[in-house]
Design an enzyme around this catalytic site. Structure first.
Site, PDB file in Angstrom:
ATOM      1  N   ARG A  21      40.258  34.639  45.008  1.00 50.75           N
ATOM      2  CA  ARG A  21      39.879  36.465  45.220  1.00 50.75           C
ATOM      3  C   ARG A  21      38.987  36.868  46.071  1.00 50.75           C
ATOM      4  O   ARG A  21      39.296  37.912  46.294  1.00 50.75           O
ATOM      5  CB  ARG A  21      38.217  35.790  44.231  1.00 50.75           C
ATOM      6  CG  ARG A  21      38.781  36.880  42.635  1.00 50.75           C
ATOM      7  CD  ARG A  21      37.409  36.814  41.656  1.00 50.75           C
ATOM      8  NE  ARG A  21      36.135  37.723  42.110  1.00 50.75           N
ATOM      9  CZ  ARG A  21      35.439  37.081  40.928  1.00 50.75           C
ATOM     10  NH1 ARG A  21      35.323  36.292  40.372  1.00 50.75           N
ATOM     11  NH2 ARG A  21      34.393  38.023  41.128  1.00 50.75           N
ATOM     12  N   GLY A  56      28.723  31.739  33.762  1.00 47.94           N
ATOM     13  CA  GLY A  56      27.391  32.488  33.367  1.00 47.94           C
ATOM     14  C   GLY A  56      27.018  32.472  34.937  1.00 47.94           C
ATOM     15  O   GLY A  56      25.812  32.656  34.653  1.00 47.94           O
ATOM     16  N   GLY A  57      27.625  32.378  36.220  1.00 46.37           N
ATOM     17  CA  GLY A  57      27.091  32.497  37.418  1.00 46.37           C
ATOM     18  C   GLY A  57      26.413  33.802  37.523  1.00 46.37           C
ATOM     19  O   GLY A  57      25.686  33.476  38.650  1.00 46.37           O
ATOM     20  N   ASP A 100      30.926  36.900  46.019  1.00 46.32           N
ATOM     21  CA  ASP A 100      30.982  37.416  44.886  1.00 46.32           C
ATOM     22  C   ASP A 100      32.095  37.109  44.943  1.00 46.32           C
ATOM     23  O   ASP A 100      33.093  37.064  44.009  1.00 46.32           O
ATOM     24  CB  ASP A 100      30.416  38.174  43.855  1.00 46.32           C
ATOM     25  CG  ASP A 100      30.309  37.600  42.522  1.00 46.32           C
ATOM     26  OD1 ASP A 100      30.365  36.542  41.953  1.00 46.32           O
ATOM     27  OD2 ASP A 100      31.549  38.492  41.320  1.00 46.32           O
ATOM     28  N   ARG A 126      40.600  33.301  26.561  1.00 51.98           N
ATOM     29  CA  ARG A 126      41.883  33.478  26.738  1.00 51.98           C
ATOM     30  C   ARG A 126      43.245  32.378  26.036  1.00 51.98           C
ATOM     31  O   ARG A 126      43.398  32.360  26.416  1.00 51.98           O
ATOM     32  CB  ARG A 126      41.620  32.770  28.588  1.00 51.98           C
ATOM     33  CG  ARG A 126      40.785  33.879  29.119  1.00 51.98           C
ATOM     34  CD  ARG A 126      40.898  33.886  31.280  1.00 51.98           C
ATOM     35  NE  ARG A 126      40.027  35.575  30.840  1.00 51.98           N
ATOM     36  CZ  ARG A 126      38.907  34.925  31.960  1.00 51.98           C
ATOM     37  NH1 ARG A 126      38.016  33.765  32.290  1.00 51.98           N
ATOM     38  NH2 ARG A 126      37.804  35.630  32.085  1.00 51.98           N
TER      39      ARG A 126
HETATM   40 CA    CA Z   1      30.392  36.131  39.553  1.00 50.17          CA
END
Ligand code: CA
Ligand code: CA
Length: 594
Positions: free
Chosen positions: A354, A200-201, A326, A140
């Site tokens: 989200r 890395g979740g 999530d 990004r």
């Molecule tokens: Ca996630």
């Protein structure tokens, strides 16, 4: 409001000429200082940080390109990132002293002459086999400090290059890529320190924020974002001392799963100098199957406010307690001020989560001030209780527990909106102090989601869930929406067939710029949403535009190249947009002089 007038421009030009005279040579780029970074949102001649200023408003006071003149906006140059592989390009360029620094897919960075697009140098990071980026090989953006340009790589390294030569000055490891750590966000600079998180979740990593000396890369402090893990401070020789665990062990994480608890800080951070706080969003608790980890699971799916001097968590606000969908809470927390009903100025921050709700918090202490839906369909909560700050859950909206089924293999499937790709994802919103509106690149989509048994294995996906993402409407998924954060009223929207995945820029010229996966860079009237200009860039846009001025003219730039999480994770939606083609370029525009 700061207006861009001709006399002011001349003053800037004279000041620059004087600076060059002192330095002796215009070819010698000047160092970027902390003062320059703190002034970035106001200094229109450069773009020094991700977000066009550390508060992340993505607002420029420039007015030369405006609702009347934007019809004359034309390309100046375009440069291809080249290479055999393309994939998603989510990068925001940074621009200083006539040079642009722009990152590209597969951990590449380019330095360009911003007047001509001529390549000055490039650095291609050698990536090992076995990297595990969850959501495409994207990056990004970079941070500027001193004579350095600093960016992170897919194998979880942080690299500082001399911005004049492209030579590596220092390199530091952010995590073990074999355990699922990677890095995709743009770092930010706060008081001489480079601030990073980790990705890395989906692999059960431990989320954390780090501060390193920006000139040397030496660690200053590290702060885990999962309850129970120890924080550390480091002296000049690298000796570390404990600075206390995050939260209280087992207070909101029962059992042992906090040891691989996720809460990855993968979308970077913002910084507000007035409150001296870093605001970082944290991702999902791991694994996705929420029945395995009863409790709120702090500090996952939250905004955490950190003291940049020592890494202490000053406050936190959890957007989705006990996340089971999530709904990573990583979206940017953007500082802004408004007058309340009594006329008092409120230091606030906005976040389009989200999970489908837009949150307004007091940025001095985290207190929830307002929360409203910014998407039409939300199935997991009825509303957010403004007194307690907690969601009013819809219990049947949570995917079922596999252990409750006879075979124990698959829990009850639920229909859920938003999908886990979110009412908004990594694509950054913008805030205009001129209109008082947030411009949110939103998506209306849903998913079927279910839970499965799972146990942690180093380097393996750690979800315990299955899913299919689906559109809700035939005619659109994306919608750029303008919201008044104090009332929650949607002032306008502009719908788009494909899901929006590119960030937004707003300007003092009463404009909003954003890109679409269909390849259009668009300019809309900031007050009405009316489309005033568009340009077909030849591949999808999933990156945020920027603007600056140079030699008395205003420029716009955006990176193009379709990709990101949607083609990889999008299920039915990925099929719906599989006509979109990849690419990889950076474009620069200015007004045509007739
Ligand atoms: Ca996630
Ligand atoms: Ca600036």
């Amino acid at each position: 409001m700061i207006r861009n007038t001709f006399p002011k421009r001349n003053v800037v030009a004279i000041a620059l000429a004087a600076a060059f005279a002192v330095a002796g040579s215009p070819a010698m780029a000047k160092d970027v200082t902390d003062a320059d970074i703190l002034n970035d949102a106001k200094s229109t001649g450069d773009v020094l940080s991700y977000g066009l200023g550390t508060q992340g408003q993505r607002y420029s006071p420039l007015t030369a390109i405006n609702a009347d003149t934007v019809k004359n906006l034309v390309p100046v140059w375009s440069m291809s990132f080249g290479g055999e592989k393309q994939r998603g390009q989510e990068s925001q360029p940074v621009i200083a002293d006539g040079k642009m620094f722009v990152t590209a897919s597969y951990s590449r960075i380019f330095a360009l002459d911003v007047k001509t697009g001529k390549k000055l140098w490039k650095y291609e990071h050698r990536l090992p086999d076995g990297i595990m980026p969850c959501c495409d090989v994207i990056n990004r953006g970079a941070a500027l400090y001193g004579n350095l340009v600093i960016f992170g790589t897919l194998d979880a390294q942080l690299i500082a290059l001399d911005k004049d030569t492209g030579k590596v000055v220092w390199k530091e490891k952010l995590g073990d890529y074999a355990a699922g750590y990677s890095y995709t966000a743009a770092p930010i600079i706060v008081k001489g320190k480079v601030i990073t998180g980790v990705s890395g979740g989906e692999f059960g990593v431990i989320g954390r924020m780090d501060a390193r000396d920006a000139m040397t890369g030496k660690m200053v402090w590290t702060r885990p974002t999962v309850e129970g893990h120890m924080g550390y401070a480091f002296d000049k020789d690298g000796n570390k001392t404990e600075t206390g665990i995050s939260g209280t062990l087992n207070a909101s994480w029962k059992g042992d799963l906090w040891q691989t608890g996720g809460a990855a800080t993968w979308n970077g951070a913002t910084y507000d100098a007035e409150t001296n706080l870093i605001f970082a969003g944290t991702g999902n608790p791991a694994p996705w199957n929420s029945h395995l980890r009863p409790g709120d699971n702090l500090f996952s799916s939250s905004t955490v406010a950190l003291n940049p001097d020592n890494g202490k968590i000053v406050w936190h606000y959890q957007n989705t307690p006990h996340d089971g969908w999530d709904f990573d809470g990583v979206n940017e927390f953007v500082s802004f001020d408004y007058k309340d009903k009594s006329g008092k100025m409120v230091k606030a921050g906005g976040k389009a989560d989200r999970n489908g709700f837009f949150f307004v918090n007091d940025r001095t202490n985290g207190k929830l001030l307002n929360a409203f839906p910014f998407v039409n369909k939300i199935t997991w909560a009825k509303s957010i209780n403004l007194e307690t700050g907690r969601p009013n859950y819809i219990e049947e909206g949570r995917p079922g527990n596999p252990a409750a089924e006879a075979d124990g293999k698959k829990g009850k499937v639920v229909f859920s909106a938003p999908s886990f790709l979110g009412g908004k994802n990594q694509q950054q919103m913008a805030y205009s102090p001129q209109t008082g509106l947030f411009y949110v690149p939103a998506n209306e989509w849903s998913m079927d989601i279910w839970n499965e048994p799972v146990s942690y294995k180093k380097g393996a996906a750690y979800l315990g869930a299955g899913f299919t993402i689906k559109a809700i409407h035939d005619d659109y998924i994306g919608s750029l929406r303008a919201f008044d954060p104090t009332t929650g009223k949607m002032v306008w929207e502009s719908k788009n067939y494909a899901p929006l995945w590119g960030g937004v820029l707003t300007t003092g010229g009463n404009l909003v710029f954003h890109g679409t996966p269909e390849g259009y860079l668009r300019a809309l009237d900031a007050k009405t949403g009316k489309e005033l200009w568009k340009f077909q860039a030849g591949t999808g846009i999933v990156a945020p535009p920027v603007t600056w001025e140079m030699d008395g003219e205003q420029y716009i730039s955006v990176v193009t190249g379709w990709g990101g999480a949607v083609p990889l994770w999008g299920g039915d939606v990925a099929k719906r947009v599989n006509f979109l083609e990849q690419g990889g370029s950076v474009w620069v525009f200015k007004l045509h002089k007739s």
